[in-house]
Scaffold this motif. Structure first.
Motif, short mmCIF file in Angstrom:
data_model
loop_
_atom_site.label_atom_id
_atom_site.label_comp_id
_atom_site.label_asym_id
_atom_site.label_seq_id
_atom_site.Cartn_x
_atom_site.Cartn_y
_atom_site.Cartn_z
N LYS A 19 33.36 63.52 48.28
CA LYS A 19 34.14 62.78 47.30
C LYS A 19 35.48 62.42 47.92
CE LYS A 19 31.37 63.25 43.67
NZ LYS A 19 30.73 62.09 42.99
N SER A 20 36.20 61.53 47.24
CA SER A 20 37.53 61.14 47.72
C SER A 20 38.53 61.13 46.57
CB SER A 20 37.49 59.74 48.36
OG SER A 20 36.68 59.75 49.51
N LEU A 21 39.73 61.58 46.86
CA LEU A 21 40.85 61.48 45.93
C LEU A 21 41.70 60.29 46.36
CD1 LEU A 21 41.97 65.23 45.76
CD2 LEU A 21 40.06 64.09 44.61
N PHE A 64 38.88 68.64 54.86
CA PHE A 64 39.82 67.73 54.18
C PHE A 64 40.23 66.67 55.20
CE2 PHE A 64 40.58 70.06 50.31
CZ PHE A 64 40.29 71.38 50.65
N SER A 65 39.99 65.41 54.89
CA SER A 65 40.28 64.35 55.83
C SER A 65 41.13 63.28 55.14
CB SER A 65 38.97 63.74 56.34
OG SER A 65 39.22 62.62 57.16
N PRO A 66 42.40 63.15 55.51
CA PRO A 66 43.24 62.15 54.87
C PRO A 66 43.09 60.78 55.51
CG PRO A 66 44.54 63.40 56.43
CD PRO A 66 43.14 63.95 56.50
N GLU A 67 43.46 59.78 54.72
CA GLU A 67 43.45 58.41 55.24
C GLU A 67 44.58 57.64 54.56
OE1 GLU A 67 40.03 56.14 54.12
OE2 GLU A 67 40.66 54.34 55.23
N CYS A 68 45.33 56.88 55.35
CA CYS A 68 46.43 56.09 54.81
C CYS A 68 46.31 54.66 55.33
CB CYS A 68 47.76 56.71 55.22
SG CYS A 68 49.20 55.98 54.40
N SER A 72 51.12 51.97 50.64
CA SER A 72 51.00 52.17 49.19
C SER A 72 49.84 53.06 48.79
CB SER A 72 50.85 50.82 48.49
OG SER A 72 51.96 50.02 48.72
N HIS A 73 48.91 53.30 49.70
CA HIS A 73 47.70 54.04 49.35
C HIS A 73 47.47 55.22 50.27
CE1 HIS A 73 47.02 50.08 47.49
NE2 HIS A 73 46.31 50.75 46.59
N LEU A 74 46.99 56.28 49.66
CA LEU A 74 46.67 57.49 50.41
C LEU A 74 45.40 58.08 49.81
CD1 LEU A 74 47.72 59.51 52.60
CD2 LEU A 74 48.84 60.74 50.73
N PHE A 75 44.48 58.46 50.69
CA PHE A 75 43.23 59.06 50.25
C PHE A 75 43.09 60.45 50.84
CE2 PHE A 75 41.23 55.36 48.34
CZ PHE A 75 41.89 54.30 48.95
N LEU A 76 42.30 61.26 50.16
CA LEU A 76 41.93 62.56 50.69
C LEU A 76 40.41 62.67 50.55
CD1 LEU A 76 43.02 65.15 51.97
CD2 LEU A 76 43.10 66.16 49.67
N HIS A 77 39.72 62.58 51.68
CA HIS A 77 38.26 62.65 51.68
C HIS A 77 37.82 64.11 51.78
CE1 HIS A 77 38.38 58.35 52.09
NE2 HIS A 77 39.00 58.42 53.27
N LEU A 78 36.88 64.45 50.91
CA LEU A 78 36.45 65.84 50.79
C LEU A 78 34.96 65.97 51.13
CD1 LEU A 78 37.98 66.33 47.22
CD2 LEU A 78 39.14 66.67 49.41
N HIS A 79 34.61 66.96 51.92
CA HIS A 79 33.19 67.20 52.20
C HIS A 79 32.96 68.66 52.52
CE1 HIS A 79 33.65 67.37 56.67
NE2 HIS A 79 34.69 66.63 56.39
#
Lengths: 117, 118
Positions: A19-21, A64-68, A72-79
């Motif tokens: 999932k991703s936040l 936990f894998s972040p992505e920017c 303006s946007h920031l994600f946190l990918h979860l697996h």
């Protein structure tokens, strides 16, 4: 309203899910952060991004894998999370001060309440 | 390493009483920032006040006031004439300052839950 929006507000996921936040800010800030707030520990800084570049990884597990993609946007990918990863995940943003020494306060979103089952 | 300690885990008061929250910090930095944030039940952290380490002047902002004592590394926060809406968890935080591109990396205390009863 702080100008920082996080989705979803609540998430329940299994240990094998991905999932991703998402975090979005409309404040024109150029620094973004992920914090973790669990019941047993104080708020912990996880990641810092300045001008889309990751400048801090506070010994966070690779699940936990972040992505920017932009400022303006920031994600946190979860697996493959563990039940102990259940927590409130807070996103924040702040301007980088001009001059650099004049950092200002961070603005926080309402968080995503994550439950890993 | 930086550390922030909030010894009070929970404070309960009756409306209109004053509430003082204690905060003690540790840092090797000579320049730093101190903050107080409020976390209502909705979850977001709401910024309340910031103090620079080189300015020990204590101020009052509405019902909020703070007492910064660099000599004892304390940054206490007072809510005057508390109201039910002040019920929340309050966090003291510390960040380094003056480092290029470091951003606002906050070290938080454990928080103090304030319950204001009508």
């Amino acid at each position: 309203e702080t100008g920082v929006t996080q989705t979803p507000r609540h998430l329940v996921m299994g240990m094998t899910n991905k999932k991703s936040l998402k975090c979005e800010q409309h404040l024109g800030h150029n620094a973004m952060y992920w914090y973790k707030q669990s019941a047993k520990k104080p708020l912990e800084l996880m990641f810092v991004y300045n001008f889309k570049e990751q400048t801090e990884n506070n010994s966070v597990p690779s699940r936990f894998s972040p992505e920017c993609p932009n400022s303006s946007h920031l994600f946190l990918h979860l697996h493959t999370l563990q039940p102990e990863d259940s927590a409130l995940y807070l996103c924040a943003s702040s301007p980088l001060g001009r001059p650099i020494s004049m950092n200002t306060e961070a603005f926080f979103g309402q968080g995503t309440r994550l439950t890993v089952v | 390493a930086q550390k922030v300690t909030q010894a009070q885990t929970e404070i309960s008061v009756v409306e209109k009483e004053d509430v003082t929250l204690d905060c003690v910090y540790e840092t090797r930095d000579t320049t730093y920032y101190l903050f107080w944030y409020k976390q209502p039940p909705s979850g977001e952290l709401v910024f309340l006040i910031r103090r620079n380490s080189f300015d020990e002047q204590n101020e009052i902002s509405g019902r909020y006031s703070w007492n910064f004592q660099k000599s004892t590394s304390s940054f206490n926060f007072t809510i005057t004439a508390s109201q039910v809406v002040d019920s929340a968890v309050y966090f003291c935080a510390l960040s380094e300052a003056g480092v290029k591109a470091a951003g606002n990396k906050l070290t938080f205390g454990g928080g103090t839950r304030v319950l204001v009863k009508p």
